[in-house]
Design an enzyme around this catalytic site. Structure first.
Site, short mmCIF file in Angstrom:
data_model
loop_
_atom_site.label_atom_id
_atom_site.label_comp_id
_atom_site.label_asym_id
_atom_site.label_seq_id
_atom_site.Cartn_x
_atom_site.Cartn_y
_atom_site.Cartn_z
CG ASN A 211 -0.21 -0.15 2.52
OD1 ASN A 211 0.60 0.71 2.88
ND2 ASN A 211 -0.47 -1.24 3.25
CG PHE A 325 -2.82 5.58 13.64
CD1 PHE A 325 -2.54 6.76 12.98
CD2 PHE A 325 -2.37 5.42 14.94
CE1 PHE A 325 -1.81 7.77 13.61
CE2 PHE A 325 -1.64 6.40 15.57
CZ PHE A 325 -1.36 7.59 14.90
CE LYS A 343 -9.52 -4.20 14.12
NZ LYS A 343 -8.37 -4.04 13.20
#
Length: 404
Positions: A211, A325, A343
């Site tokens: 990425n 993030f 999470k």
């Protein structure tokens, strides 16, 4: 000083000429220095140079009958307080990673109980090569071995990128590091583990999935945290950035590498875990052993889910204060807060990577920080300025939870 007797290993590479200056600096500081050179190193600089600078005979061969009559390689291994290999070539890293003992330097490294620091030096393409990074990963998993560098910049071949050996002055400072005074700052005494950069998921020996992450935000946070007094360990995917001063960097390549390195780092001791890395969600189900040839107009690639480093760390019984993030392109706040709740994170930092001039590969950013009781927007500003504000927020909120 942490070490008084330094065994300096020199391997084949143009950076070997810089090692003469390193010996001079170490001797000037009052350290004892002995030098071991590989056959390749002798092609770039002579043993006589190092003998004159160190005041000690230079060892070059494991099969030297006179030296080995007294088991010289074992004597050298026991003598050293620290072994430093600078430059460390790609070939040497490969042999060290595999535990080989096929010359004097690798044999000493196998025999010594002293810490070993290696300063990689090679062409940027060689450093980025999958096999080199696999060897680097093995070395970072060895508690006896520390990587110093590499740095990035212009190289002797004309390329620019990561792979340059750290300069002799920087290496000398690392060798001569005295016990650190008590840290000061909002994170004094804390140990932070930070992930940064992208991961690369191999398709074949030539191609990979990745990425646009540059690692700049994670590296900025690492610098800011170290300046705030924290002990920082940076688990970094492949980036073109120099190691932040005072920060230990453990390079990784794949998502699975990042999970293993992160779990090990947290197990070693971690108060705050900050996951800035852009970890690939999927990887090829199978990595081809040879380059896939272009034989048709279309190709299908089966992908499987990668392990979730952030969720795995947050779910540990001994989970540290965990910061995630979220790089989003739409509905940023909703996706970020959902990720934080799902999470079980203490905090999440969200940014819109579709905004022009911000986020990936830029030195500027704008983020919104969410925590269960509130939020704060920061920027647009430089990533370093944002990192400094984030460190203050993280210190404040982690203190509050610890003291609750």
């Amino acid at each position: 000083m942490a070490a008084k007797r330094i065994l300096l290993g020199i391997t084949g590479g143009i950076a070997a000429y810089k090692s003469a200056e390193l010996v001079r600096l170490l001797k000037k500081a009052g350290l004892e220095v002995r030098v071991v050179m590989t056959r390749g190193a002798e092609a770039f600089i002579t043993p006589l140079t190092f003998q004159a600078l160190s005041g000690e005979p230079v060892r070059t061969s494991l099969l030297d009958p006179e030296a080995e009559a007294g088991m010289g390689h074992i004597e050298l291994a026991k003598w050293a307080d620290q072994v430093v290999v600078a430059p460390a070539s790609a070939d040497f890293l490969a042999r060290l990673a595999q535990g080989m003992a096929d010359d004097l330097l690798t044999t000493v490294c196998c025999a010594t109980e002293a810490p070993i620091a290696v300063a990689p030096a090679m062409n940027q393409a060689m450093w980025k090569n999958f096999r080199t990074q696999r060897n680097v990963q093995l070395l970072t998993e060895d508690p006896q071995i520390t990587l110093w560098g590499p740095d990035q910049g212009e190289q002797a071949c004309g390329d620019t990128g990561p792979g340059r050996m750290l300069e002799p002055e920087a290496l000398a400072r690392l060798v001569m590091a005295s016990p650190e005074p008590p840290a000061t700052g909002v994170l004094a005494g804390r140990r932070l583990v930070i992930t940064a950069g992208p991961t690369r998921e191999p398709i074949d020996p030539v191609r990979y999935i990745s990425n646009h992450s540059s690692g700049k935000m994670g590296y900025a946070i690492a610098r800011a945290a170290a300046a705030a007094g924290a002990r920082v360990l940076l688990v970094s995917g492949p980036v073109n950035l120099p190691a932040p001063e005072g920060v230990e960097v453990r390079p990784v390549v794949t998502a699975e590498d990042m999970l293993r390195a992160s779990e090990r780092a947290v197990t070693e001791g971690c108060d705050v875990f900050i996951a800035t890395a852009a970890v690939a969600d999927y990887r090829p189900e199978n990595c081809a052993g040879d380059k896939i040839k272009k034989t048709s107009e279309a190709m299908s690639l089966a992908l499987v889910r990668n392990p979730d480093t952030l969720a795995t760390i947050a779910a540990r019984p001994d989970a540290p204060f965990t910061v995630g993030f979220a790089a989003e392109t739409t509905d940023v706040a909703r996706y970020a807060t959902d990720k934080m709740q799902r999470k079980k994170l203490n905090m999440i930092v969200a940014n819109d990577v579709s905004a022009p001039g911000l986020g990936f590969n830029s030195d500027q950013n704008a983020v919104t920080v969410f925590w269960p009781e509130g939020q704060e927007s920061i920027g647009p500003d430089s990533k370093q300025a944002i990192a400094e504000r984030l460190v203050t927020l993280i210190a404040s909120h982690s203190d509050r939870i610890e003291n609750a």
